[in-house]
Design a protein around this motif. Sequence first.
Motif, short mmCIF file in Angstrom:
data_model
loop_
_atom_site.label_atom_id
_atom_site.label_comp_id
_atom_site.label_asym_id
_atom_site.label_seq_id
_atom_site.Cartn_x
_atom_site.Cartn_y
_atom_site.Cartn_z
N LEU A 40 47.18 14.87 41.46
CA LEU A 40 46.93 16.17 42.09
C LEU A 40 45.45 16.39 42.40
O LEU A 40 45.12 17.20 43.27
CB LEU A 40 47.43 17.29 41.18
CG LEU A 40 48.95 17.40 41.11
CD1 LEU A 40 49.34 18.51 40.14
CD2 LEU A 40 49.52 17.72 42.48
N THR A 86 48.43 15.26 48.83
CA THR A 86 47.05 15.08 49.28
C THR A 86 47.00 14.77 50.76
O THR A 86 46.18 15.32 51.50
CB THR A 86 46.39 13.93 48.49
OG1 THR A 86 46.60 14.14 47.11
CG2 THR A 86 44.91 13.85 48.79
N ARG A 87 47.85 13.88 51.19
CA ARG A 87 47.86 13.51 52.60
C ARG A 87 48.20 14.69 53.48
O ARG A 87 47.60 14.90 54.54
CB ARG A 87 48.87 12.40 52.85
CG ARG A 87 48.55 11.10 52.20
CD ARG A 87 47.66 10.29 53.07
NE ARG A 87 47.01 9.26 52.30
CZ ARG A 87 46.67 8.08 52.79
NH1 ARG A 87 46.93 7.80 54.04
NH2 ARG A 87 46.08 7.21 52.03
N ASN A 112 41.09 18.80 48.51
CA ASN A 112 41.41 19.19 49.87
C ASN A 112 41.71 20.67 49.96
O ASN A 112 41.28 21.37 50.90
CB ASN A 112 42.63 18.39 50.38
CG ASN A 112 42.19 17.06 50.97
OD1 ASN A 112 41.02 16.88 51.27
ND2 ASN A 112 43.13 16.15 51.12
N PRO A 140 42.94 14.89 44.02
CA PRO A 140 42.45 14.87 45.40
C PRO A 140 43.03 16.03 46.21
O PRO A 140 42.39 16.55 47.13
CB PRO A 140 42.94 13.54 45.95
CG PRO A 140 43.38 12.74 44.78
CD PRO A 140 43.73 13.68 43.72
N GLY A 141 44.27 16.38 45.89
CA GLY A 141 44.89 17.51 46.57
C GLY A 141 44.10 18.79 46.30
O GLY A 141 43.89 19.61 47.20
N SER A 153 37.63 19.25 42.22
CA SER A 153 38.54 18.27 41.61
C SER A 153 37.95 17.77 40.31
O SER A 153 38.67 17.51 39.35
CB SER A 153 38.82 17.13 42.58
OG SER A 153 37.68 16.36 42.78
N GLY A 181 51.98 13.15 44.37
CA GLY A 181 50.61 13.63 44.48
C GLY A 181 49.93 13.13 45.75
O GLY A 181 49.27 13.87 46.46
N THR A 182 50.14 11.85 46.02
CA THR A 182 49.55 11.28 47.24
C THR A 182 50.08 11.98 48.47
O THR A 182 49.34 12.27 49.42
CB THR A 182 49.89 9.77 47.33
OG1 THR A 182 49.66 9.15 46.08
CG2 THR A 182 49.06 9.11 48.40
N LEU A 240 47.78 17.83 52.84
CA LEU A 240 46.64 18.74 52.88
C LEU A 240 45.53 18.17 53.77
O LEU A 240 44.87 18.90 54.51
CB LEU A 240 46.11 18.98 51.46
CG LEU A 240 46.99 19.91 50.61
CD1 LEU A 240 46.48 19.98 49.19
CD2 LEU A 240 47.00 21.32 51.23
N GLY A 241 45.34 16.86 53.67
CA GLY A 241 44.34 16.24 54.51
C GLY A 241 44.66 16.44 55.98
O GLY A 241 43.79 16.67 56.80
#
Lengths: 1164, 368
Positions: free
Chosen positions: A165, A22-23, A171, A167-168, A201, A18-19, A25-26
Amino acid sequence: MEKSKNRILREGAVIAVGTLITRALGFIREILAAFYFGSGAVYDAFVVAFAVPNLFRGIAGEEMFERAFLPPFKRMRGEGRSETARRFLFSILVISTVVVLLFTLLAFLFAPSLVHFLAPGMKGETFLQALRLSKVLLPFLLLISLASLAGALLLFSGRSLLYGLAPGVANGALILYVFLFQRSQGILSMAVAELLGALASLLFMVPAVMKILRELKREGGGGREPSRAVTRSFREGGHIFCSSLINKGVEVVDRVVASLIGTGAISSLWYSFRITQLPLAILSLSLTRGIAPQLSQMKGEKNRKGFRELVQYGFDLNLFAMVPTTIFFLVFAPDIVALFYRRGAFGQRDVQETALAFFFYAFALLPLGIVTFLGRVYSALEDNKLPLMAALVGGGVNVACKVLLYKTPLRQGGNALATAIGFFLSASILLIALKRYRMPLNGRNVLRSLGRLTVALSLFLPVLLLGRLLISPKAPFLTLALRLGVTAFAAFGLYGLLVYGFLRDRSPGPRRVVLTGGGTGGHVYPSLALWTLLKERGLAQEALFLGIPGRAEEAIVPRSGVPLKFIRSAPLASGSPLQKIGSLFVILQGTLLSLVHIWRFKPHMVVATGGYVSAPVIFAAALLRPVLKLKIIVEEQNLVPGLLNNLASLVADLLLVNFKETAYFLWSNRCVYAGYPVRPEYGRGESRREARAKLGIPEEAFLVLVSGGSLGARTINRRVASSLPSLSGYGNLRIVHSTGLKEDEYYSAFSDTLAQIPPSPLYRRGREEGSLERVDGEPFYQAKPYLHDIIDYQRAADLVISRAGAGSLAEITALGRAAILVPKRGLPGNHQELNAIAVGEQDGAEVLFERRDPLTGEEYLEEGEFLRLVDLLYGDGERRKRLEEGAGRLFYRQASETIASVVGRVLEERSVSTIEESVEPNFVKFQRQFDSLILYLDRIFASKGKENLYCRFYNIQVEEALRSDRFERLNNGIKLAGALRREDLFPVLYENYSRYSGFLRRNTLIALGKSEHYHPEFLKYVKLGMGDNYYEVRREAVSLFRRFHVELSQDQEIRNRVLRLLGQRWESFEVKQEALKAAALFLSQEEYLRLTRPFLASRNIRLREALLESLDRAVRDGRFLDKEPLSLFLKDMLITTSEFKPEFRVRERYLRVVQHLEERATHG
Amino acid sequence: MVELIIRLLQSSGIDYGFFRLINYLTFRALMGMATALLFCFLFGFRFILFLYRKKFRDTSGETLSINAYSKRGTPTAGGLLILSATLFSLILWGSWENRFLHVLVIGYIYLTFVGFLDDFQKTRFKSSLSGLSQMGKTLLLLLFLVPYGLFFLSPWNPVPEVIRTQIFIPFYKHPVLELTPLAFFLFLVFAMFSIINAVNITDGMDGLLGTTSILSIGVYSFFSYIVGNAIAAGHYIFPFIRGSGEIAVFGATLIGGIMGFLWYNTYPAEVFMGDTGSLGIGGALAMMAFFTKQEMLFPLVGGVFLLEIFTSLIQEKVGYRMHRRLVYRAPFHHSLTHRGTAEPKVVIRLVIVAIVLSLLSLLSLKVR
């Protein structure tokens, strides 16, 4: 606990994925923003406007909720108080919302000043834009708080996928919105997108949250208002807030110092830190977040053990994840930086600068991981103050080091290094402080993890080095990416394969054990006994014995049904240096063979009983231990452990000893007293009668069993054989003699023994070989090379004559038989003699020491002594009974229980209680400091104590010692001659006196002084001594004179000499001391006072002491009776002193209290 | 560190008058001494308690239990306290660009560590006869001395090349001997080894080593101040060694640490310094002697140490061969006790001797 390890890995992986998403996507978001808005005034305004919400999220966002508010929640739920937990949650929600709204209001009111503060240079349109955007973004604060709370709730309720997920989703929503609306709304779209993202989110998480709330309602339990918990959690929140502030503060200092370093420092630090964050966030933080909920759960369930194991596991995970990453970063620093950043404006020089910082940041990976992890651990313990302290200290040191290092050639590297050092310190503090909660990391487990890490790295490192040779940071992008990627994949892949096994759980199945320890029966039998014991208690199911061919194990092991495989080994203790090198090679071979056997067999434990045979096996086991997770158990039967067992004790998981005194000798200092594992037959009892019935021996017979062990004992064999005529005098005496199996070119036990039997009219050859019968046909003597069922004979015997090896001793004491022990002389460490003395001292057996013929150097047993002992035990039934009882008392009956319980605990990785105080045994003290033996012997004689074992043992030694030409031994011999009051040896001393050197002459005179009787020769030696050129000899001569002054003071010459010594100017004060005391013995009071007047004010205080002592003695003995002159004399004495005896009051009182306590304890 | 902070402040424009004090060597030396002393006062007792609870207790003496008159059971390894105080103080007041300081600190830490290993083994194995064997200790010492000797002859040594291998004697202006590098290297290793062992042996009575070493280190600090000051060195006709003034700071700080330790160590001692302290101090003394090129001053300054090791060697090597005692007891302070002088008196008497010797050595500054 076992299953949850796998679950943690899984959840951590989920969060990591998940991280990652997120990263990614960031990252795309940044690209998009750059594409649409560039880096002009427009985006500036946005960055400034977003600064406060971002900071807010950093300080009071997920971290806060996950560490301050959710742990108590989870704990309550774990305690079963779900209703309380629900109320707690609502209280938090309400209060947080209020606080955030307040904050938002403040931000709204002070928006202009805030923007001005953040960007003092911003004016005009940009400023207004920033203001507008910041107002638009205000709802973000509330949204992000709610989202953080929701996310934390999901994490702590096992919904890690959703948590990862969310935070993803934020984003993603953001990207979508911006993509769609940037054209119409411009930069405003960015702000709105942030809001919408947060909202998205939040909405994403709502269904799950509702479900959890319903669950809570259903679970129920508890119900009291959790107001105190709420207050406490806010307080903890405060701590966390301060920690975050400190960290932010350190960041500021970081930037300031970096600016002092020079141009480019700030950027290189920034760039390198971004890369460092990746593994931290993806690996370490995800795993930490995976573990955190479990910790709180355990706390709630009050599962201490589980909590500890989890902490250990988390530590291990960080270790295994971060260390290879660190090494990878260190080796490939410039290449990684080049891969990420080298394009466009970022040139080779920039790569170097950034790599410098990156290199040192790598060192911070492990500490950062541990600090983050332990931060969560302490949060689960609901103590966030300590992490705050640690952050403070670490931050302080960080800053200090930055200051110290910024001028050094390391430049920004120094800055990064300071960060590493600071976090290292914080990590250490947090680790050490775990002790306060009584769950420190188990040191052994840490070492074990380190060992496994090293093994796992052994393949990792070569791959890296190979890659290092092939990769250059100047290579073009694709080549670099390819090669770096392949290297990383290969290295981490191999590493992962090796590590995966450690981090998973061991599958159950039949427990397997490898037995080793051979060479003689003394090692094999305990091995087998242990195996039988373990099998009986269900602790092991399969066994394999590793031994060498041609030794006892080959004969004994197959009979027991345990499979036997062969390895190679050789003794190291004896032989020339060349032989020792050869032995080393053989041992190496043996180790390799053992490695193969152990790897194939995959045992859960290795049991070794000593002897050089077990050396290779133990080495192999130690090497394979991290990989196979096996336990090494070492059993030492003798009082003084052999060299090999001492070495093994350093790697063993468990040490079993047979004597409490062994703890003193072991290098490891941690052992369990477990007695000797005898074969189970020894525990169960037939009586003497039943055994005799089985063997066909009549009850009235006096059965003597003679056994020298599996190899036999030549001295015993020969003495028994040659004493048969005398022994046959006892009517009902019957002897069964096991002569031993030894057959080589020097000695063939059976035949030699038989050859020693002198012919006699009292007996004749029997039918069997080696048997004798009396004239009336009664069997008298039976010799056999080996008795397979020796236990029956031991049971049936009235008297056992045997060696003093640990095995024989254990058997004799287990059965409680009267015995004559004949320890084998001169073994390494004298261990049999010491075993025997230890037993004999406690009235457990009689001891007969071997002597050595000075001419041939052969050992023998003295006939008279032997026959006397036998006669004593034959006739005195009382004494035999006492010995039997004594022996029985010495046997540690709970050996089996103790061993079973202790092995069980070790297998479960629980701690065992080891022998605490290791007391130095007497005989060791004697050997180490010979004079203590002398003191001891003197004490015995002074108190007229009975002649004990030590006297006997050293009486044998003293004659040889006196004949030695080695100074040490001769010196000891002289001292012994005195201490043992061997007046018969004085002539030897007289003979050699003139050849003796200083110390020897002195000790001779001391020895003579201990004599009980006066000998006329003393006169000569006193005179000689007083004229000697060594002052100590003169002193002892005078002392000798004093001892026998009654006889010696008749001689005028001696008296004159004494007086002359007294009057000598340059005489040593020690001599004069003695002379003063001596003179008082034969002078009249008047003469004495006249002569010693000069000593009244002697500078040397010792002389004054001696003078006073002599006067005191003379007065008490009634020799000096004239009061007046004596008092006058004394008045002139100088009594100021340059010496004193201290009185340590605290110590005295301490000892008194201890003593009284003990008295109370014994008297009740 | 203080220097750094002051420079930092100065570069950002903040400047006070008294900041210039930091430039003065004597100021830093005295502040270093005071800080180390303060450190010991603050943490001394807690430190002793820590040692006691961690079972770092003296194991000498024959009786196996504590009796009312023996020294057994006193916490040892107090050299760690001296080390901490000195290091802490040096971090604050030392000038860390100075190479002399680097080498001194590294050497001091290493030797303290070796001593610590020895003490650790003695306390763990509960007997004063275990502990590093003679061979082990020698090897570890050589492990430091050999690189140090090589360093001394290498271009990294801040001592000027010309005087590096020269030997000066006290009371005489010019170098007496110019040795080849190899000869000097051997001389250096041998001399330093002897100095370290001599200091080690002197640690046998409460407060003995503490007091005498303060005097010796003080003398050498003084010398290093002179040698490091271009004007003073010229005036007193000493070879000028740039940067060696920092040795004085080190020495002063070390003195501060030892003084603080001595607060607790005098008779009757609450803590011993053990080999941890004595090896470290011996090493520091030896290094200071060589860095200031006043090696041959040591027999004068450290006369007490020489006396102790001389008697020990004589008694052990020669006396044992001859099978007789040559002095009443070795080391020398035990002889004094044997004759009937109480321990604290012996210590003070030896200190008096040391004071006289120190004054004599200081005299050699002027009388040349």
